[in-house]
Design a protein around this motif. Sequence first.
Motif, PDB file in Angstrom:
ATOM      1  N   TRP A  61       0.841  -1.190   0.000  1.00 12.61           N
ATOM      2  CA  TRP A  61       0.000   0.000   0.000  1.00 12.61           C
ATOM      3  C   TRP A  61       0.878   1.243   0.000  1.00 12.61           C
ATOM      4  O   TRP A  61       2.025   1.201   0.441  1.00 12.61           O
ATOM      5  N   ARG A  62       0.334   2.339  -0.488  1.00 13.04           N
ATOM      6  CA  ARG A  62       1.065   3.598  -0.496  1.00 13.04           C
ATOM      7  C   ARG A  62       0.069   4.759  -0.459  1.00 13.04           C
ATOM      8  O   ARG A  62      -0.942   4.745  -1.165  1.00 13.04           O
ATOM      9  N   LEU A  63       0.381   5.735   0.392  1.00 17.15           N
ATOM     10  CA  LEU A  63      -0.433   6.941   0.501  1.00 17.15           C
ATOM     11  C   LEU A  63       0.219   8.038  -0.320  1.00 17.15           C
ATOM     12  O   LEU A  63       1.350   8.443  -0.050  1.00 17.15           O
ATOM     13  N   ILE A  64      -0.491   8.507  -1.332  1.00 23.66           N
ATOM     14  CA  ILE A  64       0.032   9.537  -2.236  1.00 23.66           C
ATOM     15  C   ILE A  64      -0.748  10.822  -1.993  1.00 23.66           C
ATOM     16  O   ILE A  64      -1.947  10.909  -2.286  1.00 23.66           O
ATOM     17  N   THR A  65      -0.077  11.837  -1.430  1.00 29.93           N
ATOM     18  CA  THR A  65      -0.755  13.083  -1.087  1.00 29.93           C
ATOM     19  C   THR A  65       0.265  14.214  -1.070  1.00 29.93           C
ATOM     20  O   THR A  65       1.452  14.009  -1.346  1.00 29.93           O
TER      21      THR A  65
ATOM     22  N   GLY B 281      -5.937  13.278  -1.798  1.00 31.06           N
ATOM     23  CA  GLY B 281      -4.885  12.442  -2.349  1.00 31.06           C
ATOM     24  C   GLY B 281      -5.415  11.113  -2.845  1.00 31.06           C
ATOM     25  O   GLY B 281      -6.603  10.958  -3.164  1.00 31.06           O
ATOM     26  N   THR B 282      -4.514  10.118  -2.894  1.00 32.97           N
ATOM     27  CA  THR B 282      -4.832   8.801  -3.438  1.00 32.97           C
ATOM     28  C   THR B 282      -4.227   7.716  -2.559  1.00 32.97           C
ATOM     29  O   THR B 282      -3.103   7.873  -2.051  1.00 32.97           O
ATOM     30  N   LEU B 283      -4.955   6.639  -2.390  1.00 30.79           N
ATOM     31  CA  LEU B 283      -4.470   5.470  -1.672  1.00 30.79           C
ATOM     32  C   LEU B 283      -4.340   4.323  -2.672  1.00 30.79           C
ATOM     33  O   LEU B 283      -5.309   3.953  -3.327  1.00 30.79           O
ATOM     34  N   ARG B 284      -3.125   3.788  -2.789  1.00 27.61           N
ATOM     35  CA  ARG B 284      -2.905   2.675  -3.709  1.00 27.61           C
ATOM     36  C   ARG B 284      -2.795   1.384  -2.923  1.00 27.61           C
ATOM     37  O   ARG B 284      -1.957   1.258  -2.013  1.00 27.61           O
ATOM     38  N   LEU B 285      -3.628   0.401  -3.252  1.00 32.90           N
ATOM     39  CA  LEU B 285      -3.643  -0.898  -2.601  1.00 32.90           C
ATOM     40  C   LEU B 285      -3.261  -1.972  -3.603  1.00 32.90           C
ATOM     41  O   LEU B 285      -3.745  -1.977  -4.744  1.00 32.90           O
ATOM     42  N   SER B 286      -2.416  -2.881  -3.171  1.00 33.99           N
ATOM     43  CA  SER B 286      -1.978  -3.966  -4.042  1.00 33.99           C
ATOM     44  C   SER B 286      -3.159  -4.858  -4.406  1.00 33.99           C
ATOM     45  O   SER B 286      -3.912  -5.305  -3.535  1.00 33.99           O
ATOM     46  N   GLY B 287      -3.342  -5.103  -5.692  1.00 30.75           N
ATOM     47  CA  GLY B 287      -4.422  -5.947  -6.160  1.00 30.75           C
ATOM     48  C   GLY B 287      -5.754  -5.245  -6.285  1.00 30.75           C
ATOM     49  O   GLY B 287      -6.713  -5.826  -6.803  1.00 30.75           O
TER      50      GLY B 287
ATOM     51  N   LYS C 271      -5.792   2.235  -7.420  1.00 29.39           N
ATOM     52  CA  LYS C 271      -5.775   3.545  -6.783  1.00 29.39           C
ATOM     53  C   LYS C 271      -7.193   3.971  -6.395  1.00 29.39           C
ATOM     54  O   LYS C 271      -8.122   3.829  -7.179  1.00 29.39           O
ATOM     55  N   ILE C 272      -7.307   4.504  -5.173  1.00 30.46           N
ATOM     56  CA  ILE C 272      -8.595   4.934  -4.636  1.00 30.46           C
ATOM     57  C   ILE C 272      -8.454   6.387  -4.184  1.00 30.46           C
ATOM     58  O   ILE C 272      -7.534   6.718  -3.424  1.00 30.46           O
ATOM     59  N   ALA C 273      -9.341   7.232  -4.644  1.00 30.32           N
ATOM     60  CA  ALA C 273      -9.316   8.639  -4.234  1.00 30.32           C
ATOM     61  C   ALA C 273      -9.758   8.761  -2.781  1.00 30.32           C
ATOM     62  O   ALA C 273     -10.707   8.101  -2.348  1.00 30.32           O
ATOM     63  N   ILE C 274      -9.068   9.580  -2.007  1.00 30.61           N
ATOM     64  CA  ILE C 274      -9.413   9.816  -0.609  1.00 30.61           C
ATOM     65  C   ILE C 274      -9.684  11.300  -0.422  1.00 30.61           C
ATOM     66  O   ILE C 274      -9.219  12.145  -1.191  1.00 30.61           O
ATOM     67  N   ARG C 275     -10.450  11.629   0.615  1.00 31.83           N
ATOM     68  CA  ARG C 275     -10.763  13.017   0.906  1.00 31.83           C
ATOM     69  C   ARG C 275     -10.531  13.283   2.384  1.00 31.83           C
ATOM     70  O   ARG C 275     -10.513  12.365   3.201  1.00 31.83           O
TER      71      ARG C 275
ATOM     72  N   ARG D  91     -17.419  -2.018   7.487  1.00 35.00           N
ATOM     73  CA  ARG D  91     -18.372  -1.733   8.558  1.00 35.00           C
ATOM     74  C   ARG D  91     -19.718  -1.377   7.953  1.00 35.00           C
ATOM     75  O   ARG D  91     -19.814  -0.432   7.167  1.00 35.00           O
ATOM     76  N   ASN D  92     -20.721  -2.142   8.329  1.00 32.56           N
ATOM     77  CA  ASN D  92     -22.089  -1.887   7.873  1.00 32.56           C
ATOM     78  C   ASN D  92     -22.182  -1.784   6.353  1.00 32.56           C
ATOM     79  O   ASN D  92     -22.860  -0.902   5.812  1.00 32.56           O
ATOM     80  N   GLY D  93     -21.488  -2.677   5.676  1.00 31.30           N
ATOM     81  CA  GLY D  93     -21.567  -2.709   4.229  1.00 31.30           C
ATOM     82  C   GLY D  93     -20.725  -1.678   3.515  1.00 31.30           C
ATOM     83  O   GLY D  93     -20.776  -1.594   2.284  1.00 31.30           O
ATOM     84  N   ARG D  94     -19.938  -0.894   4.241  1.00 32.15           N
ATOM     85  CA  ARG D  94     -19.075   0.110   3.627  1.00 32.15           C
ATOM     86  C   ARG D  94     -17.622  -0.178   3.987  1.00 32.15           C
ATOM     87  O   ARG D  94     -17.329  -0.682   5.064  1.00 32.15           O
ATOM     88  N   TRP D  95     -16.729   0.191   3.053  1.00 30.08           N
ATOM     89  CA  TRP D  95     -15.307  -0.061   3.246  1.00 30.08           C
ATOM     90  C   TRP D  95     -14.594   1.227   3.638  1.00 30.08           C
ATOM     91  O   TRP D  95     -14.857   2.285   3.090  1.00 30.08           O
ATOM     92  N   TYR D  96     -13.682   1.088   4.622  1.00 26.41           N
ATOM     93  CA  TYR D  96     -12.912   2.223   5.112  1.00 26.41           C
ATOM     94  C   TYR D  96     -11.440   1.820   5.177  1.00 26.41           C
ATOM     95  O   TYR D  96     -11.114   0.641   5.334  1.00 26.41           O
ATOM     96  N   ALA D  97     -10.574   2.815   5.080  1.00 22.54           N
ATOM     97  CA  ALA D  97      -9.137   2.615   5.252  1.00 22.54           C
ATOM     98  C   ALA D  97      -8.692   3.428   6.456  1.00 22.54           C
ATOM     99  O   ALA D  97      -8.890   4.648   6.507  1.00 22.54           O
ATOM    100  N   SER D  98      -8.107   2.757   7.444  1.00 21.51           N
ATOM    101  CA  SER D  98      -7.605   3.416   8.650  1.00 21.51           C
ATOM    102  C   SER D  98      -6.082   3.477   8.560  1.00 21.51           C
ATOM    103  O   SER D  98      -5.408   2.442   8.602  1.00 21.51           O
ATOM    104  N   VAL D  99      -5.555   4.686   8.420  1.00 22.33           N
ATOM    105  CA  VAL D  99      -4.116   4.887   8.258  1.00 22.33           C
ATOM    106  C   VAL D  99      -3.545   5.456   9.549  1.00 22.33           C
ATOM    107  O   VAL D  99      -4.064   6.444  10.091  1.00 22.33           O
TER     108      VAL D  99
END
Length: 369
Positions: free
Chosen positions: A68-72, A79-85, A88-92, A109-117
């Motif tokens: 993974w890599r945090l691009i900001t 910025g953008t969060l890049r996850l292997s496989g 790239k996912i846009a973050i706010r 959580r509750n049907g939604r995906w989150y990234a905790s950095v």
Amino acid sequence: MCPTGRVRLSKLLRGLNAQSTQVTLKRLDLAFKHFFRRVKNGETPGFPRFKPLHRFKGWGYKTHGDGWRLITNERMKHGTLRLSGVGKIAIRGKPRTTGTPKTCEVLCRNGRWYASVTLNCAPSRQRGDALGGLDWGLETFATMATPAGTETIDNPRHLAGSLNEIRRVQRHISRKEEAARKASDKQRRFPVSNRLQREYERLRRLHRKVANQRHDFQHQTTARLVGQFAVLGLEALNIRNMTASGGQYKKGLNRSILDAAGGAFHQLLGYKAEEAGTWAMEAPTRHLKPSQTCHACGRQEKKPLGQRRHECPCGASCSRDENAARVLMNWAKQQLSGRERGRCVEGGKTESFPDDSARPVKRETHAIA
């Protein structure tokens, strides 16, 4: 395992990130360590439960740049969060304190995906200079006592505003589940229709709304308190024991206690006070008994929960919550009276701030640290 099965497993593992599999194994190791600890102490063991795909909450990465890599930018805003496989996912949004990315955990959580950095940073907060005591409750969310007087924070009762709608959706779910059981002749793992899936999503959305409202309220309240007080006395809470009994007779009170989330409130207040370098101290409830002790003379008298006024033969008269807050304020002042740094002076101010941080209440740590 047959050779064909080993080949398939080898191909499956080859496509996974090595760090993520290590994090998953570490969680499994921790689960069994806690299991054997409970067995050794004679507690209820609670054998670790197998988690199928629909119960698996996510995965994690323990090193930035590996999987993974945090691009900001420098301010780490958007910025953008890049996850292997995954890609790239846009973050706010942005963190309150910038730092170096260390670990990442992907959660469902509750049907939604989150990234905790998790960031390696040196957080700092604005801190106040007042002395006070805080009594958490239900009639009012918090009552703060200072040498200058008292103030209160109203209980927002977030769950009460959505409770009727939640009950309505739960009744719809119950009827649809019963119909599905009868149609399939299965009590468990019965087929779930699209209508039932929509009802599940409605229920998740309602609970998510209440949780977000509560989370936002507690963060804003604790930040304001840390910015106001340098020393704050708190009452040690045991929410599990407070809601452990009562059954049908006490279920409304138990629901209100859990909705107010006193444990989470003290936890947030503790770590924010630690970041600000102030004091948030928990008083020993069983010894001090704030609700049963007079703030003026120290006399103790047992009061039933329904008695909301404090009346003492010494002449002290105030609300029960105000009395408890004043007892906690006096206790906090006594705790600091023998300290050279941060000793209390007249007017509720402190001459200097203590170098050591406030003792945090149970602080949340990263699951894969």
